[in-house]
Motif scaffolding. Structure first.
Motif, PDB file in Angstrom:
ATOM      1  N   ASP A   1      -6.726   9.704  -5.205  1.00 29.31           N
ATOM      2  CA  ASP A   1      -6.328  10.838  -6.968  1.00 29.31           C
ATOM      3  C   ASP A   1      -5.414   9.940  -7.649  1.00 29.31           C
ATOM      4  O   ASP A   1      -5.457  10.276  -9.012  1.00 29.31           O
ATOM      5  CB  ASP A   1      -6.060  12.253  -5.990  1.00 29.31           C
ATOM      6  CG  ASP A   1      -7.298  13.107  -5.347  1.00 29.31           C
ATOM      7  OD1 ASP A   1      -8.420  13.316  -6.280  1.00 29.31           O
ATOM      8  OD2 ASP A   1      -6.610  13.257  -4.770  1.00 29.31           O
ATOM      9  N   ALA A   2      -4.343   9.440  -7.236  1.00 27.68           N
ATOM     10  CA  ALA A   2      -3.183   9.191  -7.861  1.00 27.68           C
ATOM     11  C   ALA A   2      -3.864   7.551  -8.034  1.00 27.68           C
ATOM     12  O   ALA A   2      -4.156   6.459  -7.617  1.00 27.68           O
ATOM     13  CB  ALA A   2      -2.290   8.844  -6.834  1.00 27.68           C
ATOM     14  N   SER A   3      -3.736   6.633  -9.578  1.00 29.71           N
ATOM     15  CA  SER A   3      -3.927   6.091 -10.663  1.00 29.71           C
ATOM     16  C   SER A   3      -2.970   5.146 -10.159  1.00 29.71           C
ATOM     17  O   SER A   3      -3.471   3.732  -9.742  1.00 29.71           O
ATOM     18  CB  SER A   3      -3.734   6.289 -11.939  1.00 29.71           C
ATOM     19  OG  SER A   3      -2.451   6.218 -12.301  1.00 29.71           O
TER      20      SER A   3
ATOM     21  N   LYS B   1      -4.309  -0.114  -6.614  1.00 34.85           N
ATOM     22  CA  LYS B   1      -4.032  -1.204  -5.337  1.00 34.85           C
ATOM     23  C   LYS B   1      -4.848  -2.148  -5.169  1.00 34.85           C
ATOM     24  O   LYS B   1      -5.719  -2.925  -4.614  1.00 34.85           O
ATOM     25  CB  LYS B   1      -3.168  -0.372  -4.503  1.00 34.85           C
ATOM     26  CG  LYS B   1      -2.222  -1.196  -3.758  1.00 34.85           C
ATOM     27  CD  LYS B   1      -1.342  -2.378  -4.230  1.00 34.85           C
ATOM     28  CE  LYS B   1      -1.507  -3.814  -3.564  1.00 34.85           C
ATOM     29  NZ  LYS B   1      -1.117  -4.426  -4.374  1.00 34.85           N
ATOM     30  N   VAL B   2      -6.310  -0.578  -4.502  1.00 34.82           N
ATOM     31  CA  VAL B   2      -7.289  -0.205  -3.688  1.00 34.82           C
ATOM     32  C   VAL B   2      -8.271  -1.327  -5.081  1.00 34.82           C
ATOM     33  O   VAL B   2      -8.845  -3.091  -4.318  1.00 34.82           O
ATOM     34  CB  VAL B   2      -7.947   0.218  -2.900  1.00 34.82           C
ATOM     35  CG1 VAL B   2      -9.164   0.362  -2.702  1.00 34.82           C
ATOM     36  CG2 VAL B   2      -6.727   1.372  -1.896  1.00 34.82           C
ATOM     37  N   LEU B   3      -8.007  -1.262  -5.639  1.00 35.50           N
ATOM     38  CA  LEU B   3      -9.350  -1.912  -6.516  1.00 35.50           C
ATOM     39  C   LEU B   3      -8.374  -3.810  -7.058  1.00 35.50           C
ATOM     40  O   LEU B   3      -9.541  -3.844  -7.655  1.00 35.50           O
ATOM     41  CB  LEU B   3      -9.475  -1.532  -8.003  1.00 35.50           C
ATOM     42  CG  LEU B   3     -10.633  -0.285  -7.938  1.00 35.50           C
ATOM     43  CD1 LEU B   3     -11.815  -0.949  -7.966  1.00 35.50           C
ATOM     44  CD2 LEU B   3     -10.974   0.736  -7.162  1.00 35.50           C
TER      45      LEU B   3
ATOM     46  N   LEU C   1       0.742  -1.875   0.024  1.00 33.58           N
ATOM     47  CA  LEU C   1       0.435   0.140  -0.132  1.00 33.58           C
ATOM     48  C   LEU C   1       0.819   1.614   0.142  1.00 33.58           C
ATOM     49  O   LEU C   1       0.348   2.562  -0.904  1.00 33.58           O
ATOM     50  CB  LEU C   1      -0.756   0.084   1.003  1.00 33.58           C
ATOM     51  CG  LEU C   1      -1.943  -1.259   1.355  1.00 33.58           C
ATOM     52  CD1 LEU C   1      -2.298  -0.674   3.017  1.00 33.58           C
ATOM     53  CD2 LEU C   1      -2.918  -1.129   0.517  1.00 33.58           C
ATOM     54  N   LEU C   2       1.722   1.505   0.868  1.00 32.48           N
ATOM     55  CA  LEU C   2       2.727   2.565   0.909  1.00 32.48           C
ATOM     56  C   LEU C   2       3.641   2.393  -0.462  1.00 32.48           C
ATOM     57  O   LEU C   2       3.462   3.700  -1.121  1.00 32.48           O
ATOM     58  CB  LEU C   2       3.796   1.991   1.821  1.00 32.48           C
ATOM     59  CG  LEU C   2       5.355   2.904   2.392  1.00 32.48           C
ATOM     60  CD1 LEU C   2       4.109   4.014   2.662  1.00 32.48           C
ATOM     61  CD2 LEU C   2       5.670   2.316   3.311  1.00 32.48           C
ATOM     62  N   GLU C   3       3.907   1.682  -1.348  1.00 34.02           N
ATOM     63  CA  GLU C   3       4.381   1.473  -2.512  1.00 34.02           C
ATOM     64  C   GLU C   3       3.640   1.811  -3.502  1.00 34.02           C
ATOM     65  O   GLU C   3       4.317   3.688  -4.551  1.00 34.02           O
ATOM     66  CB  GLU C   3       5.479   0.832  -2.931  1.00 34.02           C
ATOM     67  CG  GLU C   3       6.558  -0.129  -2.476  1.00 34.02           C
ATOM     68  CD  GLU C   3       6.728  -1.552  -2.024  1.00 34.02           C
ATOM     69  OE1 GLU C   3       6.105  -2.418  -2.317  1.00 34.02           O
ATOM     70  OE2 GLU C   3       7.948  -2.063  -1.812  1.00 34.02           O
ATOM     71  N   ALA C   4       2.230   2.109  -3.234  1.00 33.49           N
ATOM     72  CA  ALA C   4       1.598   2.664  -4.484  1.00 33.49           C
ATOM     73  C   ALA C   4       1.358   3.851  -4.301  1.00 33.49           C
ATOM     74  O   ALA C   4      -0.050   4.805  -5.065  1.00 33.49           O
ATOM     75  CB  ALA C   4       0.613   1.579  -4.609  1.00 33.49           C
ATOM     76  N   GLY C   5       1.319   4.518  -2.978  1.00 28.82           N
ATOM     77  CA  GLY C   5       1.098   5.724  -2.714  1.00 28.82           C
ATOM     78  C   GLY C   5      -0.329   6.128  -2.008  1.00 28.82           C
ATOM     79  O   GLY C   5      -0.293   6.777  -1.859  1.00 28.82           O
TER      80      GLY C   5
END
Length: 249
Positions: free
Chosen positions: A206-208, A213-215, A10-14
């Motif tokens: 906001d960030a793709s 990641k979440v999706l 999650l951290l790496e994906a911002g």
């Protein structure tokens, strides 16, 4: 229990980047870890726990054979949502939210049926008997309907839940779901009010990279639910076949 969510991923994906502190919604305070350079940082341990909670519920909905309607009309989320929702065979809205999509579902269904009737006209040759002008008008109508409603063509009844990316942008969808007591799952950023949301996933909406990641995690839980449903159906068929064979002996 759902798969453990990796906080490092999650951290790496911002996913932890919130909005500027002056734009925050105080109701998001429980999910904020700290403030850095004027930006709120989301507590990813809470995000991970909330994703696990949401995934358990989504898995159950999918296993019961009901639909989750994905909603994201903002530019950076549209393509991701369309791809992930289609991958787990769920309906989605990525163009403008059609007002009354839920509260006036009967009218929306009529529009979808209109699309199907145009397709039938093309198949049975009726379309070919029309004038050039009529053909053009029908083609335009079909294209407009497809753009706005094509992804929900197979949704014959109201969804069991909504999954929303950016509750501020999709506030009309959230309101309609609330009116009908349809549970709302959502990625909620630090500038949004989490109170109307049943399953809050505190995350950068906001960030793709964060949305993706979440999706990915959410859609894979739905796929698990669909697999459970398929396995259960096969077990039932097997049991029925055995019972029938025993009865015929």
């Amino acid at each position: 229990m759902a798969n453990k969510i990796d906080v490092k991923e999650l951290l790496e994906a911002g996913v932890h980047f919130g909005h500027m502190t002056r734009k925050w919604d105080p109701n998001m305070a429980p999910y904020i870890y700290m403030e850095r350079n004027g930006i709120h940082i989301i507590n990813l341990y809470k995000t991970a726990a909330k994703i696990e909670e949401a995934n358990e519920a989504l898995k159950k909905i999918a296993a019961s054979g009901r639909k989750v309607l994905f909603v994201a009309t903002k530019k950076q989320a549209k393509d991701i949502v369309a791809e992930k929702a289609a991958a787990c065979n769920m309906p989605y809205i990525t163009e403008r939210w059609p007002g009354g999509m839920l509260t006036n579902f009967v009218t929306i269904r009529k529009a979808v049926k209109k699309m199907a009737s145009i397709d039938r006209m093309k198949k049975d040759g009726t379309f070919d008997t029309l004038s050039k002008k009529e053909k053009l008008q029908i083609e335009r109508l079909r294209a407009k309907l497809e753009k706005n409603l094509g992804s929900i063509a197979d949704m014959t009844r109201l969804p069991a839940a909504l999954f929303v990316v950016d509750v501020k942008a999709e506030h009309i969808a959230v309101k309609e779901a609330q009116k009908l007591n349809i549970p709302v799952f959502a990625m909620v950023d630090t500038n949004s009010d989490p109170r109307p949301i049943d399953f809050v996933i505190p995350a950068n909406d906001d960030a793709s990279k964060s949305i993706d990641k979440v999706l990915s995690l959410v859609s894979s839980a739905i796929v698990d639910g669909l697999s459970d449903r398929k396995a259960e159906k096969e077990d039932t068929k097997e049991t029925e076949a055995k019972t029938e064979a025993t009865a015929n002996e």
